[in-house]
Design a protein around this motif. Structure first.
Motif, mmCIF file in Angstrom:
data_model
loop_
_atom_site.group_PDB
_atom_site.id
_atom_site.type_symbol
_atom_site.label_atom_id
_atom_site.label_comp_id
_atom_site.label_asym_id
_atom_site.label_seq_id
_atom_site.Cartn_x
_atom_site.Cartn_y
_atom_site.Cartn_z
ATOM 1 N N PHE A 31 -3.018 -4.214 12.519
ATOM 2 C CA PHE A 31 -4.135 -4.135 13.357
ATOM 3 C C PHE A 31 -3.791 -2.302 13.927
ATOM 4 O O PHE A 31 -5.244 -2.057 13.909
ATOM 5 C CB PHE A 31 -5.025 -5.229 13.979
ATOM 6 C CG PHE A 31 -4.354 -6.556 13.637
ATOM 7 C CD1 PHE A 31 -5.694 -7.028 13.752
ATOM 8 C CD2 PHE A 31 -3.116 -7.721 13.871
ATOM 9 C CE1 PHE A 31 -6.024 -8.325 12.963
ATOM 10 C CE2 PHE A 31 -3.598 -8.766 13.232
ATOM 11 C CZ PHE A 31 -5.011 -9.351 13.235
ATOM 12 N N ILE A 32 -2.928 -2.135 13.933
ATOM 13 C CA ILE A 32 -3.361 -0.743 14.238
ATOM 14 C C ILE A 32 -2.599 0.368 13.234
ATOM 15 O O ILE A 32 -4.161 1.602 12.511
ATOM 16 C CB ILE A 32 -2.147 -0.362 15.189
ATOM 17 C CG1 ILE A 32 -2.110 -1.603 16.493
ATOM 18 C CG2 ILE A 32 -2.218 1.091 15.600
ATOM 19 C CD1 ILE A 32 -3.388 -1.536 16.871
ATOM 20 N N LEU A 33 -1.834 0.260 12.541
ATOM 21 C CA LEU A 33 -1.355 0.750 11.921
ATOM 22 C C LEU A 33 -1.651 0.560 9.636
ATOM 23 O O LEU A 33 -2.514 2.094 9.332
ATOM 24 C CB LEU A 33 -0.090 1.005 10.702
ATOM 25 C CG LEU A 33 1.464 1.634 11.929
ATOM 26 C CD1 LEU A 33 2.502 1.178 11.826
ATOM 27 C CD2 LEU A 33 0.980 2.480 12.538
ATOM 28 N N ARG A 34 -2.600 -1.060 9.875
ATOM 29 C CA ARG A 34 -3.632 -1.181 7.950
ATOM 30 C C ARG A 34 -4.704 -0.876 8.893
ATOM 31 O O ARG A 34 -5.512 -0.817 8.381
ATOM 32 C CB ARG A 34 -2.453 -1.987 7.889
ATOM 33 C CG ARG A 34 -1.781 -1.916 7.424
ATOM 34 C CD ARG A 34 -1.404 -0.964 6.194
ATOM 35 N NE ARG A 34 -2.391 -1.616 5.126
ATOM 36 C CZ ARG A 34 -2.137 -2.339 4.056
ATOM 37 N NH1 ARG A 34 -0.797 -2.656 4.610
ATOM 38 N NH2 ARG A 34 -3.405 -2.522 3.261
ATOM 39 N N LYS A 41 0.860 -0.766 -0.371
ATOM 40 C CA LYS A 41 -0.038 -0.208 -0.151
ATOM 41 C C LYS A 41 0.853 1.014 -0.224
ATOM 42 O O LYS A 41 0.979 2.517 -0.686
ATOM 43 C CB LYS A 41 -0.872 -0.071 1.050
ATOM 44 C CG LYS A 41 -1.674 1.146 1.005
ATOM 45 C CD LYS A 41 -2.757 1.068 2.502
ATOM 46 C CE LYS A 41 -3.939 1.943 2.307
ATOM 47 N NZ LYS A 41 -5.230 1.791 3.563
ATOM 48 N N ARG A 42 1.971 0.961 0.619
ATOM 49 C CA ARG A 42 2.697 2.392 0.788
ATOM 50 C C ARG A 42 3.091 2.778 -0.464
ATOM 51 O O ARG A 42 3.891 3.583 -0.775
ATOM 52 C CB ARG A 42 3.789 2.555 1.587
ATOM 53 C CG ARG A 42 4.674 2.782 2.182
ATOM 54 C CD ARG A 42 6.347 2.802 3.003
ATOM 55 N NE ARG A 42 6.203 4.026 3.355
ATOM 56 C CZ ARG A 42 7.601 4.260 4.619
ATOM 57 N NH1 ARG A 42 7.514 4.107 5.367
ATOM 58 N NH2 ARG A 42 8.287 5.143 4.439
ATOM 59 N N ASN A 43 3.838 1.158 -0.959
ATOM 60 C CA ASN A 43 4.676 1.581 -2.726
ATOM 61 C C ASN A 43 3.747 2.268 -3.694
ATOM 62 O O ASN A 43 3.909 2.839 -4.472
ATOM 63 C CB ASN A 43 4.987 -0.407 -2.993
ATOM 64 C CG ASN A 43 6.157 -0.326 -1.985
ATOM 65 O OD1 ASN A 43 7.015 0.140 -1.435
ATOM 66 N ND2 ASN A 43 6.437 -1.605 -2.047
ATOM 67 N N ALA A 44 2.087 1.792 -3.307
ATOM 68 C CA ALA A 44 1.422 2.045 -4.177
ATOM 69 C C ALA A 44 1.104 4.002 -4.472
ATOM 70 O O ALA A 44 0.913 4.623 -4.922
ATOM 71 C CB ALA A 44 0.073 1.851 -3.777
ATOM 72 N N ARG A 45 1.355 3.999 -2.692
ATOM 73 C CA ARG A 45 0.893 5.908 -2.555
ATOM 74 C C ARG A 45 2.117 5.752 -2.734
ATOM 75 O O ARG A 45 1.856 7.542 -3.215
ATOM 76 C CB ARG A 45 0.367 5.288 -1.292
ATOM 77 C CG ARG A 45 0.028 7.117 -0.740
ATOM 78 C CD ARG A 45 -0.078 7.178 0.992
ATOM 79 N NE ARG A 45 1.266 6.807 1.559
ATOM 80 C CZ ARG A 45 1.376 6.100 2.583
ATOM 81 N NH1 ARG A 45 0.233 5.280 3.213
ATOM 82 N NH2 ARG A 45 2.468 6.173 3.226
#
Length: 282
Positions: free
Chosen positions: A263-266, A187-191
């Protein structure tokens, strides 16, 4: 999706959450790519232990035979050896096996459903065997120095309690596995596709920084394969007495990092709760 800026625009990649790995994936056992990945993990861990333990033995030898208090590479050099080798080996093997080189990393990724149980167990076995062979090579080439200077085995330093050593391993492994999750997050790589990030670099730096902090306490394990490889070849009572710390600590740290990231960050917990609520209102 396009984002506008003062000097033009860029297009972010579409992002779709990859499906979780199956718990048991027997089909993997029929694929050459599975065995190729095991070989990559074995060789990478062998090279990792060979270079790093040789660095430790060499440093202790230089200090012991020199009147110069600054002789040898020092703790900074040892930390660079560990961090630098992880950077190199993750870069080389990431496209083949994922570049785990550490049972704690594999365990954390398994808990996050990134790898199957079969692959996780197979990776841990390959990593441990590779570590044993890597340290065995060090002993074969420099037997007298190896036995004299502790064999690169992880032990709890004098003056530190078991709880302190365990805590150091938990926190150190958390830093490493948290960095692995963050650096490889799709997700980070896409964003942030407009920002080139070389994933092995922050992972190697995490290993480097943790070694600077915990070498004086435990010699820095944060990798059960590294610890068992040295313990098996050195085969010293003190190394075996403390050995459980270097399995329990890293596994706890990896589990906490997996939970925190997923569970927290994602927001995995929030998504699961929302899904449950929507089902109860149907």
């Amino acid at each position: 999706m396009a984002k506008e800026g003062e000097h033009g625009s860029f297009h972010a990649k579409d992002y779709v959450d990859p499906p979780p790995a199956p718990l048991i994936d027997a089909a993997e056992l029929k694929k050459w790519s599975f065995y190729r990945a095991l070989i990559a993990e074995f060789i990478a861990t062998l090279l990792f232990l060979y270079i790093t333990v040789l660095t430790v033995i060499g440093y202790k030898s230089q200090v012991d035979t020199s009147s110069d208090s600054c002789a040898g590479v020092g703790i900074l050099g040892i930390a660079w050896a560990f961090g630098g080798m992880i950077f190199i080996l993750v870069y080389c093997t990431a496209g083949i096996s994922g570049g785990h080189i550490n049972p704690a990393v594999t365990f954390g990724l398994f808990l996050a459903r990134k790898v199957s149980l079969i692959r996780a167990i197979a990776y841990m076995v390959a990593q441990s065997l590779g570590a044993i062979c890597g340290v065995g090579l060090v002993k074969a080439f420099q037997k007298s120095y190896y036995n004299r200077y502790g064999g690169g085995a992880n032990t709890l330093a004098d003056g530190y309690s078991t709880g302190t050593g365990l805590g150091a391993e938990i926190i150190g492994t958390f830093v490493l596995v948290y960095t692995v999750f963050s650096a490889t997050d799709p997700k980070r790589n896409a964003r942030d596709s407009h920002v080139p990030v070389l994933a092995p670099l922050p992972i190697g730096f995490a290993v480097f920084m943790v070694h600077l902090a915990t070498i004086p306490v435990t010699g820095t394990g944060i990798n059960p394969a590294r610890s068992i490889g040295a313990a098996v070849i050195y085969n010293n009572k003190k190394a075996w007495d403390d050995h459980w710390i270097f399995w329990v600590g890293p596994m706890i740290g990896a589990a906490i990092a997996a939970f925190y990231h997923q569970f927290i960050l994602r927001a995995g917990a929030a998504k699961a709760l929302g899904s449950f609520r929507s089902q109860t209102h149907v």
